[in-house]
Design a protein around this motif. Structure first.
Motif, PDB file in Angstrom:
ATOM      1  N   PRO A  94      66.876  63.559  60.950  1.00  0.00           N
ATOM      2  CA  PRO A  94      67.823  63.617  59.821  1.00  0.00           C
ATOM      3  C   PRO A  94      67.218  64.396  58.661  1.00  0.00           C
ATOM      4  N   GLU A  95      68.049  64.718  57.712  1.00  0.00           N
ATOM      5  CA  GLU A  95      67.571  65.456  56.544  1.00  0.00           C
ATOM      6  C   GLU A  95      66.525  64.624  55.797  1.00  0.00           C
ATOM      7  N   VAL A  96      65.407  65.279  55.480  1.00  0.00           N
ATOM      8  CA  VAL A  96      64.303  64.596  54.809  1.00  0.00           C
ATOM      9  C   VAL A  96      64.369  64.903  53.319  1.00  0.00           C
ATOM     10  N   ALA A  97      64.295  63.859  52.514  1.00  0.00           N
ATOM     11  CA  ALA A  97      64.232  64.023  51.065  1.00  0.00           C
ATOM     12  C   ALA A  97      62.770  63.931  50.636  1.00  0.00           C
ATOM     13  N   TRP A  98      62.271  65.026  50.005  1.00  0.00           N
ATOM     14  CA  TRP A  98      60.860  65.092  49.665  1.00  0.00           C
ATOM     15  C   TRP A  98      60.636  64.834  48.176  1.00  0.00           C
ATOM     16  N   VAL A 124      50.230  65.503  46.692  1.00  0.00           N
ATOM     17  CA  VAL A 124      50.725  64.423  47.555  1.00  0.00           C
ATOM     18  C   VAL A 124      52.228  64.597  47.757  1.00  0.00           C
ATOM     19  N   TYR A 125      52.640  64.651  49.008  1.00  0.00           N
ATOM     20  CA  TYR A 125      54.036  64.802  49.361  1.00  0.00           C
ATOM     21  C   TYR A 125      54.541  63.484  49.997  1.00  0.00           C
ATOM     22  N   LYS A 126      55.695  63.077  49.576  1.00  0.00           N
ATOM     23  CA  LYS A 126      56.329  61.896  50.165  1.00  0.00           C
ATOM     24  C   LYS A 126      57.725  62.273  50.623  1.00  0.00           C
ATOM     25  N   GLY A 127      57.981  61.967  51.869  1.00  0.00           N
ATOM     26  CA  GLY A 127      59.298  62.283  52.427  1.00  0.00           C
ATOM     27  C   GLY A 127      59.971  61.027  52.951  1.00  0.00           C
ATOM     28  N   SER A 128      61.284  60.989  52.892  1.00  0.00           N
ATOM     29  CA  SER A 128      62.043  59.851  53.409  1.00  0.00           C
ATOM     30  C   SER A 128      63.320  60.343  54.078  1.00  0.00           C
ATOM     31  N   PHE A 129      63.754  59.583  55.076  1.00  0.00           N
ATOM     32  CA  PHE A 129      65.025  59.887  55.731  1.00  0.00           C
ATOM     33  C   PHE A 129      65.650  58.561  56.160  1.00  0.00           C
ATOM     34  N   GLN A 130      66.911  58.614  56.479  1.00  0.00           N
ATOM     35  CA  GLN A 130      67.646  57.405  56.856  1.00  0.00           C
ATOM     36  C   GLN A 130      68.179  57.506  58.275  1.00  0.00           C
ATOM     37  N   ILE A 131      68.066  56.388  58.978  1.00  0.00           N
ATOM     38  CA  ILE A 131      68.750  56.234  60.270  1.00  0.00           C
ATOM     39  C   ILE A 131      69.846  55.211  60.026  1.00  0.00           C
ATOM     40  N   ASP A 190      71.332  51.775  67.699  1.00  0.00           N
ATOM     41  CA  ASP A 190      70.319  50.753  67.999  1.00  0.00           C
ATOM     42  C   ASP A 190      69.246  51.344  68.906  1.00  0.00           C
ATOM     43  N   GLY A 191      68.023  51.020  68.647  1.00  0.00           N
ATOM     44  CA  GLY A 191      66.950  51.508  69.507  1.00  0.00           C
ATOM     45  C   GLY A 191      65.596  51.363  68.847  1.00  0.00           C
ATOM     46  N   ASN A 192      64.573  51.835  69.540  1.00  0.00           N
ATOM     47  CA  ASN A 192      63.199  51.816  69.050  1.00  0.00           C
ATOM     48  C   ASN A 192      62.825  53.222  68.574  1.00  0.00           C
ATOM     49  N   TYR A 193      62.504  53.337  67.305  1.00  0.00           N
ATOM     50  CA  TYR A 193      62.237  54.642  66.690  1.00  0.00           C
ATOM     51  C   TYR A 193      60.756  54.792  66.339  1.00  0.00           C
ATOM     52  N   GLN A 194      60.301  56.034  66.428  1.00  0.00           N
ATOM     53  CA  GLN A 194      58.937  56.365  66.014  1.00  0.00           C
ATOM     54  C   GLN A 194      58.922  57.830  65.575  1.00  0.00           C
ATOM     55  N   PHE A 195      58.269  58.106  64.434  1.00  0.00           N
ATOM     56  CA  PHE A 195      58.138  59.512  64.047  1.00  0.00           C
ATOM     57  C   PHE A 195      56.669  59.919  64.089  1.00  0.00           C
ATOM     58  N   LYS A 196      56.466  61.173  64.400  1.00  0.00           N
ATOM     59  CA  LYS A 196      55.122  61.740  64.510  1.00  0.00           C
ATOM     60  C   LYS A 196      54.993  62.917  63.547  1.00  0.00           C
ATOM     61  N   VAL A 197      53.820  63.053  62.972  1.00  0.00           N
ATOM     62  CA  VAL A 197      53.580  64.129  62.007  1.00  0.00           C
ATOM     63  C   VAL A 197      52.321  64.898  62.397  1.00  0.00           C
ATOM     64  N   VAL A 198      52.404  66.212  62.296  1.00  0.00           N
ATOM     65  CA  VAL A 198      51.249  67.093  62.525  1.00  0.00           C
ATOM     66  C   VAL A 198      51.160  68.033  61.321  1.00  0.00           C
TER      67      VAL A 198
END
Length: 310
Positions: free
Chosen positions: A23-27, A33-40, A50-58
């Motif tokens: 989803p669109e990330v609000a930074w 320092v960067y902080k980002g958030s998004f909504q499911i 419904d489900g199991n979510y996980q995000f990965k960052v590189v």
């Protein structure tokens, strides 16, 4: 540009181990320092999200230093648990003998088969609910036995499954069971059903039978066994006093057969009770009665006992 410097930052979102569109990330930025958030967003009707979510960052900086990481698994669950219940006889066919005020009466030992469908639940919560069951005799005295042992044997560390876990609870101890049904999953979704009301009683009731005549005379009530008849020379009254410790008395029934083969039935039905009495005057067409009387007592689980005089 608030996102300047994030060109080499990669974000990936996974649902049930499958990568999905992010989803669109609000930074937000505070110095370096960067902080980002998004909504499911939840789908409370179709539960499609419904489900199991996980995000990965590189992330790779200008000096080619790379860092990567993964979030904890985040569970979105808007689906309430599902519980189904049935009963099976330990031997033979399962038969409900009577139903009264929502309570089913069995004259055989049965087991309660419980199926809980829930992807994010523990059986600790199920045990907590079942431990509040009320198990008593007809007078309300507590009865401890097979059901409580079955509840205590629940593996509370076990997890529920979407396909359902089947538990069997032994109701072979004779008693009146009021078993609450409900469950709260780990996401706080709660379901509550009407309590199960079941009685298991395999023991026949007890009763005493007395005869009286009026006016009292020489004959009174005499059982002439050689002739197979009951004789009385006045008004004949039959008195039964019955008791049952579990299901309770349901019916007291007199069947009167005179010497001519005429059959008269005199039934009495009562709500479930530990004790019941029934006094009936036998209708006599002549001054003297010659015949037989069959007295039958039934409890609400259809266990029966009888006496015949004549």
């Amino acid at each position: 540009d608030i996102t300047e410097g994030l060109e080499d930052c990669g974000l990936e979102l996974y649902k049930d181990n499958q990568q999905i569109a992010l989803p669109e990330v609000a930074w937000m930025r505070d110095g370096t320092v960067y902080k980002g958030s998004f909504q499911i967003k939840k789908d409370a009707k179709a539960h499609s999200t419904d489900g199991n979510y996980q995000f990965k960052v590189v992330y790779q900086d200008c000096a080619d230093n790379e860092i990567s990481g993964s979030s904890p698994v985040m569970v979105l669950d808007t689906t309430a648990p599902q519980i189904t219940v049935s009963y099976e006889a330990l031997q033979g066919d399962t038969v409900v003998q009577n139903t009264y005020n929502g309570r089913d009466y069995y004259s055989q030992s049965v087991k309660m088969v419980l199926n809980v469908k829930e992807v994010n639940g523990r059986y600790q919560e199920l045990q907590d609910v079942l431990e509040t069951a009320v198990v008593t005799d007809i007078n309300g005295a507590a009865v401890t036995g097979s059901f409580q042992n079955s509840v205590a044997a629940i593996d509370t560390d076990n997890r529920t499954t979407a396909d359902g876990k089947v538990w069997e609870f032994d109701l072979s101890t004779e008693a009146n069971y009021t078993i609450p049904l409900g469950f709260v999953d780990l996401a706080g979704n709660k379901v509550t059903y009407a309590a199960e009301q079941v009685t298991v009683d395999t023991t026949e009731p007890t009763f005493t039978l007395k005869y009286e005549v009026a006016p009292t005379s020489v004959l009174d009530v005499i059982n002439y066994k050689d002739f197979g008849f009951l004789f009385a020379d006045g008004k004949l009254t039959v008195k039964a006093a019955a008791s049952d410790q579990t299901a309770g008395i349901h019916r007291i029934w007199y069947t009167v057969t005179d010497e001519n083969g005429k059959v008269t039935k005199l039934p009495k039905e009562v709500v479930p009770s530990a004790d019941s009495a029934y006094e009936a005057v036998i209708p006599l067409e002549t001054a003297d009665f010659k015949g037989s009387i069959l007295a039958e007592v039934y409890d609400w689980s259809a266990n029966t006992v009888n006496q015949e005089r004549g």
